[in-house]
Design an enzyme around this catalytic site. Structure first.
Site, PDB file in Angstrom:
ATOM      1  N   TYR A  48       0.857  -1.177   0.000  1.00  0.00           N
ATOM      2  CA  TYR A  48       0.000   0.000   0.000  1.00  0.00           C
ATOM      3  C   TYR A  48       0.895   1.229   0.000  1.00  0.00           C
ATOM      4  O   TYR A  48       1.722   1.365   0.890  1.00  0.00           O
ATOM      5  CB  TYR A  48      -0.934   0.033   1.204  1.00  0.00           C
ATOM      6  CG  TYR A  48      -2.056   1.014   0.958  1.00  0.00           C
ATOM      7  CD1 TYR A  48      -3.092   0.679   0.106  1.00  0.00           C
ATOM      8  CD2 TYR A  48      -2.036   2.279   1.527  1.00  0.00           C
ATOM      9  CE1 TYR A  48      -4.102   1.591  -0.169  1.00  0.00           C
ATOM     10  CE2 TYR A  48      -3.046   3.183   1.253  1.00  0.00           C
ATOM     11  CZ  TYR A  48      -4.075   2.830   0.408  1.00  0.00           C
ATOM     12  OH  TYR A  48      -5.079   3.727   0.121  1.00  0.00           O
ATOM     13  N   PRO A  69      -0.067   0.228  -3.919  1.00  0.00           N
ATOM     14  CA  PRO A  69       0.562  -0.600  -4.946  1.00  0.00           C
ATOM     15  C   PRO A  69       0.911   0.259  -6.161  1.00  0.00           C
ATOM     16  O   PRO A  69       0.460   1.404  -6.251  1.00  0.00           O
ATOM     17  CB  PRO A  69      -0.552  -1.589  -5.301  1.00  0.00           C
ATOM     18  CG  PRO A  69      -1.817  -0.823  -5.076  1.00  0.00           C
ATOM     19  CD  PRO A  69      -1.536   0.138  -3.933  1.00  0.00           C
ATOM     20  N   TYR A 106      -3.283  -1.033  -9.696  1.00  0.00           N
ATOM     21  CA  TYR A 106      -4.514  -1.084  -8.916  1.00  0.00           C
ATOM     22  C   TYR A 106      -5.448  -2.200  -9.395  1.00  0.00           C
ATOM     23  O   TYR A 106      -6.573  -1.941  -9.823  1.00  0.00           O
ATOM     24  CB  TYR A 106      -5.182   0.298  -8.912  1.00  0.00           C
ATOM     25  CG  TYR A 106      -4.385   1.268  -8.059  1.00  0.00           C
ATOM     26  CD1 TYR A 106      -4.629   1.386  -6.696  1.00  0.00           C
ATOM     27  CD2 TYR A 106      -3.343   2.002  -8.615  1.00  0.00           C
ATOM     28  CE1 TYR A 106      -3.869   2.238  -5.903  1.00  0.00           C
ATOM     29  CE2 TYR A 106      -2.576   2.856  -7.836  1.00  0.00           C
ATOM     30  CZ  TYR A 106      -2.849   2.969  -6.482  1.00  0.00           C
ATOM     31  OH  TYR A 106      -2.086   3.797  -5.697  1.00  0.00           O
ATOM     32  N   HIS A 144      -3.416  -7.830  -6.018  1.00  0.00           N
ATOM     33  CA  HIS A 144      -2.417  -8.898  -6.136  1.00  0.00           C
ATOM     34  C   HIS A 144      -1.673  -9.024  -4.814  1.00  0.00           C
ATOM     35  O   HIS A 144      -1.588  -8.074  -4.046  1.00  0.00           O
ATOM     36  CB  HIS A 144      -1.445  -8.614  -7.290  1.00  0.00           C
ATOM     37  CG  HIS A 144      -0.803  -7.273  -7.190  1.00  0.00           C
ATOM     38  ND1 HIS A 144      -1.382  -6.129  -7.712  1.00  0.00           N
ATOM     39  CD2 HIS A 144       0.344  -6.873  -6.613  1.00  0.00           C
ATOM     40  CE1 HIS A 144      -0.607  -5.089  -7.460  1.00  0.00           C
ATOM     41  NE2 HIS A 144       0.461  -5.507  -6.783  1.00  0.00           N
TER      42      HIS A 144
END
Ligand code: G7M
Length: 339
Positions: free
Chosen positions: A258, A260, A263, A266
């Site tokens: 966070y 990533p 978006y 995964h």
């Protein structure tokens, strides 16, 4: 710990041809070949003596647009430490000096075990250049309100293209690399080696689980309805990695980033002893902790303040700066700090 030889050969073969890379367009259609001899260096974006990596920006002769080339010296593999590998007749040893019992040499092992992992991004966008450049980093504390007001509108407008993800899910790219494919539309996922991993060296094991369900952007979107999916990723991911790579679930770091870069939800699986980029506290969230938080409070990630790092060249930095949440360090201050 090691893979079968036949699989090693499969990976070594492309390495020998590494200077010639087939370039595919966004739909996976091959249009030309990139050759490293045609690469003209413009600038070093980043270099790490620690990680033994360098990232450069440049152009391929007769091609429009810029390219990023990322070079990384490979980790030593246990199976190469024998008389066919580093200690073979084909290894040359150049002496620098010998002093009493202390010898200092440079060794030139056989080319087959001396590959340099190479990633090429072509054509590269300004956002790729920012992502791979060395720059000042800051932490912001993102409340749910800040997510709605600043982060979400930004990422809806501006985010990396997800075509590579859809190519994997739709079966048009990297299909020979897939380790596990659970085809359930709601709770299924594809497990495969990350771009950063050669798929062979256990010491640097790095896989990604990419969910089949579309529209889950990140950790922020997760709630109790996603628990079966998250548990499945954890349990099936561990099982498949044990079967294929002989690495136990207890030796894996399983986490989400966070923010990533991409978006589409995964999950990262890395070998615990491997210090992969992005494993630090300000960026990674262990999947077990995520599951536990949601089990306790179903909408935990809708309520939580989530820290994340932003870099001064990222556009989102300007947004958080304009709204008074971070402050750019002036160049003269950096020089003072360095002194
Ligand atoms: O930071 P974030 O959680 O978004 O990480 C995305 C991961 O996807 C990184 O670890 C990348 O190395 C990986 N990745 C990015 N691309 C473009 C590819 C790709 O084309 N194939 C694979 N297998 N992994 C990728």
């Amino acid at each position: 710990m090691s893979d079968s030889n036949s699989q090693n050969d499969e990976f070594l073969e492309p390495k020998r041809k590494e200077c010639k890379i087939e370039h595919k367009d966004e739909n996976g259609v091959s249009d030309s070949q990139l050759e490293l001899k045609d690469f003209v260096l413009e600038k070093i974006l980043n270099s790490s003596t620690n990680r033994k990596t360098v990232c450069v920006l440049g152009k391929f002769k007769d091609k429009s647009g810029v390219a990023i080339v990322f070079l990384e010296k490979n980790a030593f593999r246990e199976e190469d430490l024998d008389n066919k590998g580093y200690f073979s007749v084909n290894t040359e040893l150049k002496k620098f000096f010998q002093n009493d019992i202390y010898g200092n040499f440079e060794c030139f092992p056989p080319a087959s075990i001396n590959g340099v992992k190479t990633t090429i991004i072509y054509p590269a966008t300004d956002k790729h250049i920012a992502k791979f450049s060395q720059q000042q980093v800051h932490i912001v504390l993102e409340t749910p309100e800040l997510y709605d007001k600043l982060t979400l509108p930004h990422l809806e407008k501006e985010q990396f293209n997800l075509q590579w993800v859809y190519n994997i899910l739709e079966g048009t790219s990297e299909q020979d690399r897939i380790v596990h494919d659970n085809k359930c539309e709601r709770e299924g996922f594809v497990l495969l080696p990350d771009l950063k991993w050669d798929g062979v060296t256990t010491e640097t094991l790095y896989l990604l689980a990419i969910v089949r369900q579309r529209g889950i952007k990140s950790l922020r979107d997760l709630d109790e309805t996603h628990l079966p999916l998250l548990r499945r990723i954890r349990d099936e991911g561990k099982k498949k990695i044990l079967e294929k790579y002989n690495v136990a679930g207890s030796q894996l770091r399983i986490y989400l980033h966070y923010q990533p870069s991409f978006y589409h939800l995964h999950v990262h699986f890395t070998y615990l002893k491997h210090e992969a980029p992005g494993i630090y506290a300000e960026k990674s969230h262990l999947l077990d902790t995520v599951i536990d938080n949601i089990e306790m409070i179903g909408d935990y990630y809708k309520k939580a303040t989530l820290p994340f790092t932003i870099r001064e060249m990222d556009n989102i930095f300007n947004i958080y700066e304009t709204n008074g949440h971070v402050q750019r360090i002036k160049q003269e201050n950096i020089e003072l700090i360095d002194k």
